[in-house]
Design a protein around this motif. Structure first.
Motif: not given
Length: 109
Positions: A94-104
Motif C-alpha cells: 500500500e505504501l509502495g503504491e502511494e510512494l510510486f504515485l508521489a514520485y511519478n
C-alpha cells in the motif's frame, strides 16, 4: 538529526558514519502522507546516482530516515530509484503504491 543539520549549514554533502547516527528511536508521530511525499521528493534528487551512490550522502541519510518512519527499517538503496521502489513495494504494498504515485507526480509535472 543534528549531524545532518550541521552538514547542510556547512554546505557539506557527506556525513561519515551517518547511518549510525540516525535517531531510530525517536518517538515523534508524523503524518504518513507528508512522509510519503517527502520521500518521493528525496527519490527525485537521487534517481540516477547508480555507481556514485554513497551511504553517507545527506540525501541518502534523509531517505533512510523517512523510510524508517514509514516502514520501521532502513532499506538498501542500490543506486536505482526503480529498483528501490520495487523493493519498497515488496515491503509494504500500500505504501509502495502511494510512494510510486508521489514520485511519478514529481517526475512527470
Amino acid at each position: 538529526m543534528n549531524a545532518l543539520r550541521g552538514a547542510l549549514e556547512r554546505d557539506e554533502f557527506y556525513i561519515d558514519g551517518g547511518l549510525d547516527k540516525l535517531p531510530l528511536f525517536d518517538t515523534k508521530v508524523f503524518e504518513e502522507d507528508n512522509v510519503v511525499e517527502a520521500l518521493g521528493t528525496i527519490l527525485k534528487e537521487c534517481k540516477n546516482c547508480k555507481m556514485y551512490h554513497d551511504e553517507d550522502c545527506v540525501i541518502n541519510l534523509m531517505r533512510s530516515s523517512l523510510e524508517f518512519v514509514l516502514l520501521g527499517e532502513v532499506l538498501d538503496y542500490e543506486g536505482s530509484t526503480f529498483v528501490y521502489l520495487n523493493e519498497f513495494k515488496n515491503n509494504n504494498e500500500e505504501l509502495g503504491e502511494e510512494l510510486f504515485l508521489a514520485y511519478n507526480s514529481l517526475i512527470y509535472k
